[in-house]
Scaffold this active site. Structure first.
Site, PDB file in Angstrom:
ATOM      1  N   GLY A  25     -21.597 -18.233 -17.885  1.00  0.00           N
ATOM      2  CA  GLY A  25     -23.016 -17.919 -17.819  1.00  0.00           C
ATOM      3  C   GLY A  25     -23.496 -17.072 -18.979  1.00  0.00           C
ATOM      4  O   GLY A  25     -22.704 -16.468 -19.714  1.00  0.00           O
ATOM      5  N   PRO A  27     -25.417 -13.840 -20.790  1.00  0.00           N
ATOM      6  CA  PRO A  27     -25.351 -12.404 -20.491  1.00  0.00           C
ATOM      7  C   PRO A  27     -26.443 -11.987 -19.496  1.00  0.00           C
ATOM      8  O   PRO A  27     -27.481 -12.639 -19.367  1.00  0.00           O
ATOM      9  CB  PRO A  27     -25.580 -11.755 -21.864  1.00  0.00           C
ATOM     10  CG  PRO A  27     -25.154 -12.793 -22.860  1.00  0.00           C
ATOM     11  CD  PRO A  27     -25.538 -14.102 -22.244  1.00  0.00           C
ATOM     12  N   LYS A  31     -22.228 -11.624 -14.120  1.00  0.00           N
ATOM     13  CA  LYS A  31     -20.826 -12.065 -14.162  1.00  0.00           C
ATOM     14  C   LYS A  31     -19.860 -10.908 -13.976  1.00  0.00           C
ATOM     15  O   LYS A  31     -18.880 -11.013 -13.227  1.00  0.00           O
ATOM     16  CB  LYS A  31     -20.539 -12.774 -15.490  1.00  0.00           C
ATOM     17  CG  LYS A  31     -21.379 -14.011 -15.740  1.00  0.00           C
ATOM     18  CD  LYS A  31     -20.948 -14.741 -16.988  1.00  0.00           C
ATOM     19  CE  LYS A  31     -21.042 -13.888 -18.242  1.00  0.00           C
ATOM     20  NZ  LYS A  31     -22.431 -13.435 -18.524  1.00  0.00           N
ATOM     21  N   ASP A 107     -13.328 -12.570 -17.603  1.00  0.00           N
ATOM     22  CA  ASP A 107     -14.752 -12.251 -17.624  1.00  0.00           C
ATOM     23  C   ASP A 107     -15.316 -12.464 -19.023  1.00  0.00           C
ATOM     24  O   ASP A 107     -15.142 -11.636 -19.917  1.00  0.00           O
ATOM     25  CB  ASP A 107     -14.954 -10.798 -17.169  1.00  0.00           C
ATOM     26  CG  ASP A 107     -16.415 -10.391 -17.134  1.00  0.00           C
ATOM     27  OD1 ASP A 107     -17.279 -11.276 -17.212  1.00  0.00           O
ATOM     28  OD2 ASP A 107     -16.694  -9.181 -17.041  1.00  0.00           O
ATOM     29  N   SER A 340       9.420   3.409   4.720  1.00  0.00           N
ATOM     30  CA  SER A 340       7.966   3.555   4.563  1.00  0.00           C
ATOM     31  C   SER A 340       7.607   3.956   3.139  1.00  0.00           C
ATOM     32  O   SER A 340       6.639   3.444   2.565  1.00  0.00           O
ATOM     33  CB  SER A 340       7.432   4.597   5.552  1.00  0.00           C
ATOM     34  OG  SER A 340       6.067   4.829   5.356  1.00  0.00           O
TER      35      SER A 340
END
Length: 377
Positions: A25, A27, A31, A107, A340
């Protein structure tokens, strides 16, 4: 985190293998917001997830650059930016193959069909499944609001006049528009988000983990709202889970004061965030199914507010360590304490639900919180 149902031999969940999420997409279309939000969600599910931001890679290597460097006709600048984008992609692949990762989020803009097909084929060669998420925005007021609220505060515009920063970033977007190609290859698995979730299109998405991602995106929102967390009142038996004790007189007094405080706080801050309708949203109270949570929320119900019980907010059963202090647990279950510490997320004490010991204390446990949320209902 959500309860992890099982662990595969590779450490990856849901037998999904390695997955790469590729953002698409122009800017200022959300996103990065989608990437970070989705990363938090997947980590909450227990999935090893990491965001690889092309913009961050570019800033780390080149610092602040002039606007003409984003002009696709600038051959030298384009070559350098493509090299940085490719290095970012290679780092994600390496992390998925050797770094213990399961979902990598790439990204970037990725605005052409050729670039997306190139990314898909390269990831396929490394046996990585792809899912493209395209953010489309047809409402300029949303784009403009995103530029003002997020982009002009980025490292690219440190020290800039806000109005000049808006103009510069808008010009940067305009340079990309003429080269932008929406996803049309139906052979690719993709999700299209229109106007930040106003409409969603899903194509060729297969697999349980990918379906969970789509479900999350269908419920993603960017509208501001407030969430308050509050402790339940004190009970007649603070150390026992099995007892599910009633609130003490002090606890009932606290419940009344909590209701009064929240309502007064909302009234005093009505419209303070710049949205005059914000405080007009109904107040919804979410509690666990435990008696102490229900009784703490009772004053809200009596005042006419919606109170909803959710089992996922219920305190985890500590099993045989119920009511014990940490010193007693170490003395009675030394081997369990070691297990644990070695694997706190998946370990559970005898007859207990999966519960990290770091979250459990007889006097202060995460599940004694009630969730009070301002919602659009």
């Amino acid at each position: 985190m959500a309860a992890q149902l099982y662990k595969t031999e590779s450490g990856r969940l849901f037998h999904a293998g390695a997955v790469a999420i590729i953002t698409v997409g122009l800017p200022a279309r959300g996103k990065t917001h989608v990437s970070r939000s989705l990363c938090r969600y997947l980590r909450w599910l227990g999935v090893s997830t990491k965001v690889f931001s092309v913009g961050n890679y570019r800033r780390d290597r080149m610092g602040t650059i002039p606007n003409d460097w984003f002009d696709p006709s600038n051959v030298d600048a384009l070559a350098r930016r493509e090299k940085i984008a490719e290095d970012c992609l290679d780092d994600m692949i390496q992390w998925l193959e050797q770094g213990g990762g399961q979902v990598g989020i790439y990204d970037g803009n990725n605005v052409t069909e050729d670039r997306r097909r190139e990314i898909h084929d390269k990831l396929a060669d490394h046996n990585v499944h792809t899912l493209f998420i395209e953010s489309i925005c047809t409402k300029q007021e949303i784009v403009y609001a995103n530029i003002r609220s997020v982009k002009i505060s980025s490292p690219d515009y440190v020290g800039w006049d806000p109005e000049e920063a808006v103009k510069d970033y808008t010009h940067r977007i305009e340079r990309l528009i003429e080269h932008y190609e929406t996803i049309s290859d139906t052979g690719l698995p993709f999700v299209k988000l229109l106007n930040v979730g106003e409409k969603i299109i899903v194509n060729n998405v297969l697999g349980y983990l990918q379906s969970r991602i789509v479900y999350y995106l269908m419920n993603l929102h960017v509208q501001p709202r407030k969430i308050y967390f509050a402790r339940t009142g004190r009970t007649l038996n603070e150390t026992s889970y099995k007892g599910d004790a009633d609130l003490s007189p002090e606890g009932f007094e606290y419940a009344e004061k909590l209701k009064t405080f929240v309502l007064n706080y909302r009234a005093q801050n009505k419209g303070a965030g710049g949205n005059p309708e914000e405080q007009e949203r109904p107040l919804a109270v979410w509690t666990s199914t435990r008696k102490k949570a229900r009784q703490t929320a009772q004053p809200f119900a009596e005042a006419g507010f919606a109170v909803r019980q959710h089992s996922v907010l219920t305190q985890l059963n500590p099993g045989e360590v119920d009511g014990m202090t940490m010193a007693v647990i170490k003395e009675k279950y030394p081997e369990e304490v070691k297990r644990s510490r070695a694997d706190p997320y998946r370990h559970r004490y005898p007859r207990a639900e999966v519960c990290p010991l770091s979250f459990f204390s007889p006097k202060k446990d995460m599940a004694t919180y009630i969730l009070i949320a301002l919602m659009n209902v």
